[in-house]
Design a protein around this motif. Structure first.
Motif, PDB file in Angstrom:
ATOM      1  N   ILE A  85      64.724 -75.101  19.375  1.00 19.03           N
ATOM      2  CA  ILE A  85      63.484 -75.792  18.828  1.00 19.03           C
ATOM      3  C   ILE A  85      63.004 -76.806  18.306  1.00 19.03           C
ATOM      4  CG2 ILE A  85      62.876 -73.957  19.567  1.00 19.03           C
ATOM      5  CD1 ILE A  85      61.755 -72.388  17.061  1.00 19.03           C
ATOM      6  N   PHE A  86      64.276 -76.802  17.663  1.00 13.68           N
ATOM      7  CA  PHE A  86      64.276 -78.453  15.946  1.00 13.68           C
ATOM      8  C   PHE A  86      64.032 -79.902  16.774  1.00 13.68           C
ATOM      9  CE2 PHE A  86      64.553 -75.413  13.607  1.00 13.68           C
ATOM     10  CZ  PHE A  86      64.352 -75.496  12.386  1.00 13.68           C
ATOM     11  N   PRO A  87      63.430 -80.746  16.343  1.00 14.64           N
ATOM     12  CA  PRO A  87      63.433 -82.394  17.423  1.00 14.64           C
ATOM     13  C   PRO A  87      64.225 -82.724  16.903  1.00 14.64           C
ATOM     14  CG  PRO A  87      62.015 -82.147  15.931  1.00 14.64           C
ATOM     15  CD  PRO A  87      62.352 -80.399  15.739  1.00 14.64           C
ATOM     16  N   PRO A  88      65.563 -83.652  18.630  1.00 16.48           N
ATOM     17  CA  PRO A  88      66.544 -84.658  18.451  1.00 16.48           C
ATOM     18  C   PRO A  88      66.679 -84.725  17.076  1.00 16.48           C
ATOM     19  CG  PRO A  88      65.616 -84.637  19.856  1.00 16.48           C
ATOM     20  CD  PRO A  88      64.821 -84.164  19.721  1.00 16.48           C
ATOM     21  N   ASN A  89      68.141 -85.093  16.242  1.00 16.36           N
ATOM     22  CA  ASN A  89      68.963 -85.743  15.261  1.00 16.36           C
ATOM     23  C   ASN A  89      67.836 -85.208  13.499  1.00 16.36           C
ATOM     24  OD1 ASN A  89      70.481 -87.037  16.981  1.00 16.36           O
ATOM     25  ND2 ASN A  89      68.936 -89.184  17.342  1.00 16.36           N
ATOM     26  N   SER A  90      67.419 -83.899  14.259  1.00 19.84           N
ATOM     27  CA  SER A  90      66.550 -83.338  12.548  1.00 19.84           C
ATOM     28  C   SER A  90      67.490 -82.533  11.324  1.00 19.84           C
ATOM     29  CB  SER A  90      65.582 -82.045  13.017  1.00 19.84           C
ATOM     30  OG  SER A  90      64.869 -81.637  11.703  1.00 19.84           O
ATOM     31  N   ASP A  91      67.594 -82.417  10.597  1.00 19.53           N
ATOM     32  CA  ASP A  91      68.287 -82.045   8.899  1.00 19.53           C
ATOM     33  C   ASP A  91      67.676 -81.245   9.021  1.00 19.53           C
ATOM     34  OD1 ASP A  91      70.812 -82.242   7.627  1.00 19.53           O
ATOM     35  OD2 ASP A  91      69.784 -82.640   5.981  1.00 19.53           O
ATOM     36  N   GLU A  92      66.174 -81.099   9.343  1.00 18.77           N
ATOM     37  CA  GLU A  92      65.713 -79.917   8.927  1.00 18.77           C
ATOM     38  C   GLU A  92      66.355 -78.229   9.123  1.00 18.77           C
ATOM     39  OE1 GLU A  92      61.084 -77.921   9.537  1.00 18.77           O
ATOM     40  OE2 GLU A  92      61.751 -79.909  10.551  1.00 18.77           O
ATOM     41  N   LEU A  93      67.009 -77.978   9.589  1.00 19.61           N
ATOM     42  CA  LEU A  93      67.335 -76.320  10.229  1.00 19.61           C
ATOM     43  C   LEU A  93      68.078 -76.697   8.480  1.00 19.61           C
ATOM     44  CD1 LEU A  93      68.038 -73.997  11.500  1.00 19.61           C
ATOM     45  CD2 LEU A  93      69.652 -74.836  13.310  1.00 19.61           C
ATOM     46  N   ARG A  94      69.567 -77.237   8.950  1.00 20.75           N
ATOM     47  CA  ARG A  94      70.042 -77.783   7.546  1.00 20.75           C
ATOM     48  C   ARG A  94      69.737 -76.841   6.142  1.00 20.75           C
ATOM     49  NH1 ARG A  94      72.165 -79.990   3.087  1.00 20.75           N
ATOM     50  NH2 ARG A  94      71.112 -81.877   4.248  1.00 20.75           N
ATOM     51  N   GLN A  95      68.501 -77.497   5.707  1.00 21.09           N
ATOM     52  CA  GLN A  95      67.555 -77.336   4.479  1.00 21.09           C
ATOM     53  C   GLN A  95      66.988 -76.144   4.469  1.00 21.09           C
ATOM     54  OE1 GLN A  95      65.069 -80.378   4.517  1.00 21.09           O
ATOM     55  NE2 GLN A  95      66.790 -82.248   4.728  1.00 21.09           N
ATOM     56  N   ILE A  96      66.481 -75.803   5.855  1.00 18.21           N
ATOM     57  CA  ILE A  96      65.730 -74.023   5.464  1.00 18.21           C
ATOM     58  C   ILE A  96      66.574 -73.260   5.123  1.00 18.21           C
ATOM     59  CG2 ILE A  96      64.520 -72.762   6.899  1.00 18.21           C
ATOM     60  CD1 ILE A  96      62.966 -74.962   8.968  1.00 18.21           C
ATOM     61  N   LEU A  97      67.826 -73.595   5.891  1.00 24.65           N
ATOM     62  CA  LEU A  97      69.150 -72.421   6.075  1.00 24.65           C
ATOM     63  C   LEU A  97      69.415 -72.549   4.261  1.00 24.65           C
ATOM     64  CD1 LEU A  97      71.105 -73.037   9.056  1.00 24.65           C
ATOM     65  CD2 LEU A  97      69.003 -70.505   8.666  1.00 24.65           C
ATOM     66  N   GLN A  98      69.698 -74.073   4.197  1.00 18.53           N
ATOM     67  CA  GLN A  98      70.127 -73.787   2.705  1.00 18.53           C
ATOM     68  C   GLN A  98      69.323 -73.116   1.587  1.00 18.53           C
ATOM     69  OE1 GLN A  98      72.865 -75.196   1.740  1.00 18.53           O
ATOM     70  NE2 GLN A  98      72.632 -74.591  -0.545  1.00 18.53           N
ATOM     71  N   GLU A  99      68.019 -73.394   1.704  1.00 19.47           N
ATOM     72  CA  GLU A  99      66.980 -72.518   0.773  1.00 19.47           C
ATOM     73  C   GLU A  99      66.958 -71.109   1.067  1.00 19.47           C
ATOM     74  OE1 GLU A  99      63.994 -74.140  -1.032  1.00 19.47           O
ATOM     75  OE2 GLU A  99      65.578 -75.242  -0.923  1.00 19.47           O
ATOM     76  N   ILE A 100      67.209 -70.748   2.274  1.00 23.41           N
ATOM     77  CA  ILE A 100      67.566 -69.401   3.067  1.00 23.41           C
ATOM     78  C   ILE A 100      68.395 -68.492   1.524  1.00 23.41           C
ATOM     79  CG2 ILE A 100      67.808 -67.757   4.271  1.00 23.41           C
ATOM     80  CD1 ILE A 100      66.315 -68.897   6.499  1.00 23.41           C
ATOM     81  N   SER A 101      69.525 -69.434   1.878  1.00 25.44           N
ATOM     82  CA  SER A 101      70.412 -68.522   1.170  1.00 25.44           C
ATOM     83  C   SER A 101      70.483 -69.049  -0.181  1.00 25.44           C
ATOM     84  CB  SER A 101      72.401 -69.971   1.352  1.00 25.44           C
ATOM     85  OG  SER A 101      72.712 -69.982   2.850  1.00 25.44           O
ATOM     86  N   ASN A 102      69.675 -69.994  -0.917  1.00 25.19           N
ATOM     87  CA  ASN A 102      69.209 -69.606  -2.433  1.00 25.19           C
ATOM     88  C   ASN A 102      68.718 -69.133  -2.899  1.00 25.19           C
ATOM     89  OD1 ASN A 102      71.244 -72.259  -2.514  1.00 25.19           O
ATOM     90  ND2 ASN A 102      69.699 -73.647  -2.655  1.00 25.19           N
ATOM     91  N   GLY A 103      67.855 -67.924  -1.641  1.00 26.38           N
ATOM     92  CA  GLY A 103      66.861 -67.030  -1.651  1.00 26.38           C
ATOM     93  C   GLY A 103      65.704 -66.886  -1.844  1.00 26.38           C
TER      94      GLY A 103
END
Length: 823
Positions: A293-311
């Motif tokens: 559900i993320f737009p093509p060529n979006s780096d947002e998912l990686r950033q969100i997962l990084q934020e989640i990993s950082n608590g």
């Protein structure tokens, strides 16, 4: 060997073993040395060997070796048999074997004991540390064991429950049901309940009831059956389940997209709201990456997962998502962490709200507000809101542009504070009338600006109602009409001046409509008919000009149709006398730039017309006279040319004959000019290009006897030249051409003569060149005795020209002279 003497039991065991060893030594001495018999009671030796092996384990191996040594020592000191060593060796082996076997068995027994004790400790530790209540009963249902958690959960001390029946913890209303379950257990119907979990209701010591979960098992000891049950208080779980059901209902019924995902971004849950927003069914996306559900060529998912990993959680984050249909939508996203019991982050739950319509509305609202702000800031009017007593509540920013005030400078003040003192009563009455009648009122008054000056404004005030339909104030739209007022004053002044000018003008000034009806006429116009202006108004031009009515009406309608003014001269009959008028008709523009009327200014030019006719007659006489003069001059020049030609026939001297010929050609060149003037309608100028062609061709026929030998090229512009320039210029061309044709191509010499005449940058250029034998280097053309060259030089100066001479590559004469030499 080291022995532990720290405990009394060990001391007793050591003392007993050593005592038995000592007794064994005495028996050996007694039987071997006193009785001197070979029969020794060696069975006694097994007692200390077995006891030491049981108590000391491997440390007891010295005992059989020691006792065997005693036997060997006794037979060595006092041998009785012939071969005592064989018996002693056999007994020693038996001693050692018994000791080893005893040690092995003892160690195994010890290990079993230790394991049993450890198992018992572990069991008790597990039972006592378990958060569940554990209870054991015998076949009769009497409690024989409970753990600490049981005491905490049910409130009974161990001595209060031991020996009591299991029914003590059952609510009265459930005891019959629980009794049936217990009886089935006694009847060995275990499969129905064993290794299964039952949910029942229990009662604490204080009488409170709570749900619990029970697991049952049975076991036997000495053919006696016991039943152990593990009871778990599931009150919190039931509450959690209830909460979970409520939350599940909320999640399933929510219009927001609620998505659960693991730490890798794989979808774990997908509610109905997500199906509606994103278009995917749950079975289509569960287990797949949320990147779907993320737009093509979006780096947002990686950033969100990084934020989640950082608590870190994410609150109200606005972003873009793509639906199953490929539409890009706006989402307000919040992300919460999901942790396990150890606090480890195992995933995240996101709540996404479709704010596409909201964003569009915000954009539209922002655009509308920006437009409104731009309008209210830059509009020529200013808008205000006031209370019933006239106190300003709101003023648009455009007041700065109109009045010079900042809005906050006037808010809270009364409208009347800014009104000119002479207009206060008038404005107050308008406000009272608007409040009493509930109608919109318009007023024009003077308003004080920030610099202290007053300007005229027009205000449109509308009553403002509250929810109870009561008038609570006014909304006013005010516009600066100072310029309009000034224009009205100027217009009145202009009208007065215009009327004064019209009335004082000597020309006829009238305004007429499309049908030629007089709407206005000055006194000069009325005087033409010896009547007053009011007697003409409303009447048609047909009444006064029947003969020229159609022509005048045609002119009026032409101006109205074309929207352009015109000027003409027209003859009219007034009282039987023909008068000429110079007429100017202009359109008069009205509302919406439409033309309904025209203004006519007519000036009597009858006298001018008469004078013009007299002048035209005089000019015609002058033209005839000039034509006669040019004709006679041309004839005289031709007569002179003919006389010179006749006279030259009697001259034998060739040089003198040539002089006559040249004079004849000069007269001919001037005659051609006068012939052109005679035939021209303009007695001041002639077409000099045509003149050059005629003159050149005439000279070519005279001097060039063999045309195939010399080529003549004429390149000239059609240019009108003043007669004062034409005559000397014609003589110059005559001299240059005749000289080139006579002297440039002797014998069989071939070549070309070129004449160029053009207008360049306001000046004229004449060039005559030939490709003949040229002029010798030792001849100075500017200081020669030749009459022809003297004429060329003198006439060039006469027309204010400049003469340029070149010998190569062709012999060239270039004369440049201005156009306005003889104005």
């Amino acid at each position: 060997m080291e022995l532990d003497w720290g405990k009394s039991k060990d001391k007793y065991q050591t003392f007993l073993v050593f005592s038995l060893i000592f007794l064994a030594c005495i028996l050996v001495y007694y039987f071997h040395f006193v009785l001197r018999t070979g029969i020794i009671i060696t069975h006694f030796f097994y007692i200390p060997i077995i006891l030491s092996g049981v108590w000391w384990k491997r440390k007891a191996l010295w005992v059989p070796f020691f006792l065997a040594g005693i036997l060997f020592l006794a037979d060595w000191i006092n041998p009785i048999n012939k071969q005592p060593w064989v018996d002693d060796l056999f007994r020693s082996i038996v001693f050692i074997s018994v000791s080893i076997i005893t040690i092995i068995l003892s160690e195994q027994i010890e290990k079993s004991r230790i394991l049993l004790e450890s198992s018992e400790k572990q069991f008790r530790s597990v039972v006592e540390s378990a958060i569940e209540a554990i209870i054991t009963t015998d076949e009769s249902g009497k409690v024989i064991f409970v753990n600490k958690s049981f005491e905490k959960i049910f409130g009974y001390a161990e001595d209060e429950i031991i020996g009591k029946t299991f029914e003590i913890i059952m609510p009265p209303q459930y005891r019959e049901k629980h009794g049936k379950i217990f009886n089935k257990l006694k009847e060995k119907n275990e499969d129905e309940y064993f290794n299964k979990t039952l949910e029942l209701t229990a009662s604490r010591k204080d009488g409170t009831e709570f749900p619990f979960e029970m697991s049952i098992t049975s076991w036997k000891v000495n053919n006696q059956k016991f039943i152990t049950a593990i009871l778990r208080d599931i009150s919190e779980r039931k509450k959690a389940e209830k909460t979970q059901n409520i939350l599940s209902a909320i999640v399933d019924g929510s219009d927001d997209a609620i998505i659960g995902k693991d730490i890798e971004g794989n979808i774990l849950s997908w509610n109905h709201g997500a199906e509606i927003i994103y278009g995917y069914k749950a079975e289509e996306v569960i287990g797949k990456s949320v990147s779907i559900i993320f737009p093509p060529n979006s780096d947002e998912l990686r950033q969100i997962l990084q934020e989640i990993s950082n608590g870190k959680s994410i609150k109200h984050y606005e972003t873009k998502r793509i639906t199953k249909q490929g539409d890009i939508i706006d989402i307000s996203l919040s992300v919460s962490l999901i942790k396990d019991f150890n606090g480890k982050i195992i995933g995240a739950s996101s709540i996404g709200r479709d704010i596409t319509d909201q964003k569009k509305a915000e954009v539209a609202l922002a655009k509308s507000e920006a437009q409104l702000n731009m309008v209210t800031s830059n509009m020529a009017d200013f808008i205000s809101q006031s209370t019933l007593d006239g106190s300003y509540v709101y003023v648009s920013p455009s007041i700065k542009q109109v009045m010079g005030y900042e809005p906050q400078e006037v808010i809270g003040k009364s409208i009347l504070d800014f009104i000119h003192p002479d207009d206060v009563e008038y404005v107050s009455s308008c406000m009272m009338r608007a409040a009493d009648e509930g109608t919109t009122q318009s007023s024009q008054h003077r308003y004080k600006t920030a610099d202290g000056s007053y300007i005229w404004i027009e205000t449109l005030g509308t009553p403002l109602y509250n929810r109870k339909k009561s008038i609570v104030g006014f909304v006013c739209n005010s516009r600066d009409i100072t310029q309009q007022k000034n224009m009205e004053d100027a217009l009145r002044e202009s009208e007065e001046k215009y009327r004064s000018l019209i009335e004082s003008a000597k020309d006829v000034i009238a305004i007429m409509d499309y049908n030629g009806v007089f709407l206005l006429i000055n006194k000069a116009g009325a005087n033409q008919f010896n009547i007053e202006p009011p007697e003409i108004l409303g009447r048609s031009i047909r009444d006064f000009f029947p003969d020229s009515y159609n022509k005048q009406l045609e002119l009026i309608r032409k101006v109205i149709t074309t929207r352009e003014g015109l000027e003409t001269e027209l003859a009219v009959q007034i009282e039987g006398v023909e008068l000429w008028f110079s007429i100017i008709i202009q359109p008069l523009f009205g509302p919406e730039n439409k033309i309904k009327n025209v203004q006519m200014i007519a000036r009597d030019i009858t006298e001018i017309k008469n004078t013009q006719k007299e002048l035209e007659l005089a000019l015609e006489d002058k033209d005839l006279l000039m034509k006669e003069i040019f004709h006679r001059v041309k004839n005289n020049l031709m007569v002179i040319s003919s006389l010179l030609n006749l006279q030259s026939r009697y001259i034998k001297d060739e040089e003198a004959k040539g002089i006559f010929k040249e004079s004849q050609n000069r007269a001919h060149s001037m005659a051609i000019i006068h012939e052109r003037l005679y035939r021209s309608s303009d007695f001041k100028k002639i077409d000099f290009g045509d003149y050059i062609r005629t003159l050149a061709n005439d000279l070519y026929r005279i001097y060039v006897l063999r045309p195939e030998k010399v080529e003549l090229e004429v390149n000239v512009d059609e240019t009108m030249i003043d007669i004062n320039t034409s005559i000397p210029l014609g003589l110059i061309i005559n001299e240059l051409l005749s000289n080139s044709m006579k002297h440039g191509f002797p014998g069989d010499t071939r070549g070309k003569i070129t004449i160029d005449f053009h207008k360049i940058d306001g000046d004229f250029l004449l060039e005559v060149r030939d490709s003949g034998i040229g002029i010798p280097e030792d001849v100075d053309i500017f200081n020669t005795g030749s009459l022809g060259m003297q004429l060329v030089t003198s006439l060039t100066q006469q027309i204010n020209g400049e003469l340029e001479f070149k010998r190569s590559p062709e012999t060239s004469f270039r004369i440049t002279f201005p156009e306005t030499a003889y104005n």
